[in-house]
Design a protein around this motif. Structure first.
Motif, PDB file in Angstrom:
ATOM      1  N   SER A   1      19.117 -28.227  19.450  1.00 42.22           N
ATOM      2  CA  SER A   1      19.745 -29.517  19.718  1.00 42.22           C
ATOM      3  C   SER A   1      18.680 -30.580  19.932  1.00 42.22           C
ATOM      4  CB  SER A   1      20.650 -29.426  20.949  1.00 42.22           C
ATOM      5  OG  SER A   1      19.913 -28.993  22.077  1.00 42.22           O
ATOM      6  N   PRO A  59      15.713 -29.877  14.369  1.00 44.96           N
ATOM      7  CA  PRO A  59      16.568 -30.768  15.163  1.00 44.96           C
ATOM      8  C   PRO A  59      16.248 -32.214  14.841  1.00 44.96           C
ATOM      9  CG  PRO A  59      14.831 -29.855  16.510  1.00 44.96           C
ATOM     10  CD  PRO A  59      14.752 -29.153  15.185  1.00 44.96           C
ATOM     11  N   THR A 116      19.870 -21.941  17.283  1.00 44.90           N
ATOM     12  CA  THR A 116      20.507 -23.251  17.302  1.00 44.90           C
ATOM     13  C   THR A 116      19.546 -24.187  18.026  1.00 44.90           C
ATOM     14  OG1 THR A 116      21.671 -22.817  19.383  1.00 44.90           O
ATOM     15  CG2 THR A 116      22.844 -22.302  17.332  1.00 44.90           C
ATOM     16  N   LEU A 175      27.126 -33.408  21.743  1.00 47.86           N
ATOM     17  CA  LEU A 175      25.862 -32.788  21.370  1.00 47.86           C
ATOM     18  C   LEU A 175      25.972 -31.991  20.076  1.00 47.86           C
ATOM     19  CD1 LEU A 175      22.987 -32.699  22.396  1.00 47.86           C
ATOM     20  CD2 LEU A 175      23.547 -30.630  23.668  1.00 47.86           C
ATOM     21  N   ALA A 176      27.176 -31.520  19.751  1.00 48.64           N
ATOM     22  CA  ALA A 176      27.355 -30.754  18.516  1.00 48.64           C
ATOM     23  C   ALA A 176      26.964 -31.580  17.290  1.00 48.64           C
ATOM     24  CB  ALA A 176      28.799 -30.275  18.399  1.00 48.64           C
ATOM     25  N   GLY A 205      24.326 -35.050  26.280  1.00 52.87           N
ATOM     26  CA  GLY A 205      25.482 -34.218  25.971  1.00 52.87           C
ATOM     27  C   GLY A 205      26.344 -33.860  27.162  1.00 52.87           C
ATOM     28  N   GLY A 211      14.324 -31.489  22.648  1.00 58.73           N
ATOM     29  CA  GLY A 211      15.603 -30.825  22.837  1.00 58.73           C
ATOM     30  C   GLY A 211      15.439 -29.386  23.265  1.00 58.73           C
ATOM     31  N   TYR A 258      24.463 -33.414  17.069  1.00 60.21           N
ATOM     32  CA  TYR A 258      23.001 -33.459  17.019  1.00 60.21           C
ATOM     33  C   TYR A 258      22.411 -32.058  17.145  1.00 60.21           C
ATOM     34  CZ  TYR A 258      23.789 -38.424  17.746  1.00 60.21           C
ATOM     35  OH  TYR A 258      24.201 -39.728  17.610  1.00 60.21           O
ATOM     36  N   THR A 259      23.184 -31.038  16.763  1.00 65.96           N
ATOM     37  CA  THR A 259      22.735 -29.655  16.843  1.00 65.96           C
ATOM     38  C   THR A 259      22.720 -29.028  15.458  1.00 65.96           C
ATOM     39  OG1 THR A 259      23.658 -29.430  19.074  1.00 65.96           O
ATOM     40  CG2 THR A 259      23.200 -27.393  17.883  1.00 65.96           C
TER      41      THR A 259
END
Length: 197
Positions: A158, A110, A156, A85-86, A77, A115, A88-89
């Motif tokens: 990732s 995730p 959150t 990366l968003a 990312g 991550g 895959y978050t």
């Protein structure tokens, strides 16, 4: 001021230290700095804590520049990686915590382990920890959190990357930005010698 929970959460890691001499009877005379540095490893010990003080020369032990290895040296990312990366978050919440403060049942997982999970509510709000496992509706962290993980806590999470060329190509279709050198000779080639036959 410094609590055991703060130490376990790593809040004081890398904090600046200034050791000074003052005239306690007249502080207007100023101070004489004796030593400066940063806090290294910190661990709780009984009713107190033990902190490692690192001098300014500690920075000379840090790697400057790139070290060429077979694995990628970019972080998933970042600008060198180029992955958004968003994509895959995920955001989720804890369905059920556990007594070890490390594993919990989650609403969303995730894309892969390895991550980073960042808490957005609860006692651990703002703290982050690496993800070791993510499967079967459960997330396992690298280390226990500083505070209990409770049902309803939000986060959150990732995806991670093992920095291998096969993952970069197969999982993320990003081999063009791979920052490793997978074909450099290994120790076996360095230690090889000519075959007399």
């Amino acid at each position: 001021v410094i609590t055991e929970a703060d130490i376990l959460a790593g809040i004081w890691d890398g904090a600046d230290i200034v050791v000074s001499v003052v005239n306690w009877a007249d502080l207007t005379q100023g101070e004489m700095i004796v030593q400066t540095g940063t806090i290294g490893n910190v661990q709780a010990a009984g009713n107190g804590y033990i902190a490692e003080m690192r001098s300014l020369s500690q920075a000379l032990q840090n790697t400057v520049g790139r070290v060429i290895t077979r694995r990628c040296d970019a972080d998933l990312g970042d600008s060198r990686c180029g992955i958004t990366l968003a994509s895959y978050t995920v955001t989720g919440s804890v369905s059920a915590g556990s007594s070890d403060w490390r594993t919990f049942t989650a609403s969303d997982l995730p894309a892969s382990p390895g991550g980073l999970l960042t808490w957005t509510s609860g006692l651990n709000n703002g703290l982050s920890m690496g993800i070791r496992t993510a499967s079967a509706g459960s997330i396992g962290l690298d280390l226990p959190m500083a505070y209990a993980v409770m049902a309803g806590d939000t986060y959150t999470a990732s995806a991670g990357c093992d920095k291998n060329a096969s993952t970069c190509s197969g999982t993320y279709s990003n081999i063009i930005n791979f920052r490793g050198a997978p074909f450099i000779p290994g120790p076996d080639a360095v230690m090889a010698y000519p075959n007399a036959s």
